[in-house]
Design a protein around this motif. Structure first.
Motif, PDB file in Angstrom:
ATOM      1  N   GLN A  40      10.551 -18.535  12.668  1.00 56.31           N
ATOM      2  CA  GLN A  40      11.610 -17.568  12.399  1.00 56.31           C
ATOM      3  C   GLN A  40      11.630 -17.233  10.913  1.00 56.31           C
ATOM      4  N   ALA A  41      11.547 -18.251  10.070  1.00 55.13           N
ATOM      5  CA  ALA A  41      11.531 -18.033   8.626  1.00 55.13           C
ATOM      6  C   ALA A  41      10.253 -17.309   8.207  1.00 55.13           C
ATOM      7  N   HIS A  42       9.128 -17.748   8.721  1.00 57.82           N
ATOM      8  CA  HIS A  42       7.816 -17.167   8.401  1.00 57.82           C
ATOM      9  C   HIS A  42       7.780 -15.664   8.694  1.00 57.82           C
ATOM     10  N   ALA A  52       4.214 -16.455  -0.872  1.00 59.29           N
ATOM     11  CA  ALA A  52       4.258 -17.910  -1.067  1.00 59.29           C
ATOM     12  C   ALA A  52       5.096 -18.575   0.027  1.00 59.29           C
ATOM     13  N   LEU A  53       6.256 -18.011   0.308  1.00 57.09           N
ATOM     14  CA  LEU A  53       7.125 -18.599   1.334  1.00 57.09           C
ATOM     15  C   LEU A  53       6.565 -18.367   2.733  1.00 57.09           C
ATOM     16  N   HIS A  54       6.042 -17.185   2.980  1.00 57.95           N
ATOM     17  CA  HIS A  54       5.433 -16.867   4.274  1.00 57.95           C
ATOM     18  C   HIS A  54       4.354 -17.903   4.610  1.00 57.95           C
ATOM     19  N   ILE A  60       4.232 -25.474   7.193  1.00 54.25           N
ATOM     20  CA  ILE A  60       5.204 -26.440   7.727  1.00 54.25           C
ATOM     21  C   ILE A  60       5.239 -26.354   9.250  1.00 54.25           C
ATOM     22  N   HIS A  61       5.128 -25.155   9.780  1.00 54.33           N
ATOM     23  CA  HIS A  61       5.055 -24.980  11.235  1.00 54.33           C
ATOM     24  C   HIS A  61       3.874 -25.763  11.798  1.00 54.33           C
ATOM     25  N   ALA A 107      17.689 -17.258   0.834  1.00 46.44           N
ATOM     26  CA  ALA A 107      18.447 -17.619   2.039  1.00 46.44           C
ATOM     27  C   ALA A 107      17.580 -18.433   2.993  1.00 46.44           C
ATOM     28  N   HIS A 108      16.324 -18.053   3.134  1.00 50.96           N
ATOM     29  CA  HIS A 108      15.427 -18.822   3.999  1.00 50.96           C
ATOM     30  C   HIS A 108      15.123 -20.187   3.397  1.00 50.96           C
ATOM     31  N   VAL A 109      14.974 -20.270   2.092  1.00 49.34           N
ATOM     32  CA  VAL A 109      14.764 -21.571   1.446  1.00 49.34           C
ATOM     33  C   VAL A 109      15.942 -22.489   1.759  1.00 49.34           C
ATOM     34  N   GLU A 110      17.146 -21.973   1.683  1.00 48.16           N
ATOM     35  CA  GLU A 110      18.333 -22.775   1.976  1.00 48.16           C
ATOM     36  C   GLU A 110      18.359 -23.207   3.444  1.00 48.16           C
TER      37      GLU A 110
END
Length: 162
Positions: A40-42, A52-54, A60-61, A107-110
């Motif tokens: 969901q975050a990805h 970087a977050l993607h 992590i998935h 927001a996704h990091v949190e």
């Protein structure tokens, strides 16, 4: 629901095996949920740190999917039935519900940090429970999961720290 066990020559008492199967299935529900939350975050992260977050959320998935498999296989090694469906995860997971209305990297990091923190806390509680039950192999599995989750939490939280 009482855990039904398949016959096994593993040298743990049936009561210990049953207790561990319940513990493992509880954390399996969390792991299945966590894997879905990472996707969901990805899929939905936006902003200057997008790539970087993607990529981090996808990594992590992948780690979480390996943990799902390890948890499920330990359940079956103990003679239990792995309860790894999305429906079970939705009804049994102890993780916080992932917000569906967020987009920014911050927001996704949190949200990811909160999910990883809760998953890590569950793994640490499971370490203690497995140790108390005398199942060193299940205890070791949870130690491995805890170490991986803590590393992933560090990688995510670094995006929120200046």
């Amino acid at each position: 629901m009482k855990t039904q066990l398949h016959p096994s020559k593993i040298d743990l008492a049936p009561s210990t095996r049953g207790q561990m199967v319940e513990l493992l299935n509880a954390r399996l529900a969390d792991a299945v949920n966590l894997a879905a939350q990472m996707k969901q975050a990805h899929w939905n992260v936006k902003g200057p740190s997008f790539i970087a977050l993607h990529e981090l959320f996808d990594a992590i998935h992948a780690d979480t999917l390996a943990q799902v498999d390890d948890l499920a296989e330990r359940v079956t090694a103990l003679g239990g039935t792995a309860l790894g469906t999305v429906a079970v995860a939705a009804s049994k997971s102890a993780l916080p519900e992932y917000p569906l209305d967020i987009f920014s990297g911050a927001a996704h990091v949190e949200a990811v940090s909160a999910a990883l923190s809760a998953f890590g806390a569950g793994a640490r509680a499971a370490i203690a429970a497995a140790g108390d039950a005398g199942d060193a192999d299940t205890e070791d599995l949870f130690v491995e999961i805890s170490r991986s989750v803590d590393k992933n939490l560090w990688l995510v939280e670094a995006h929120a720290q200046a």
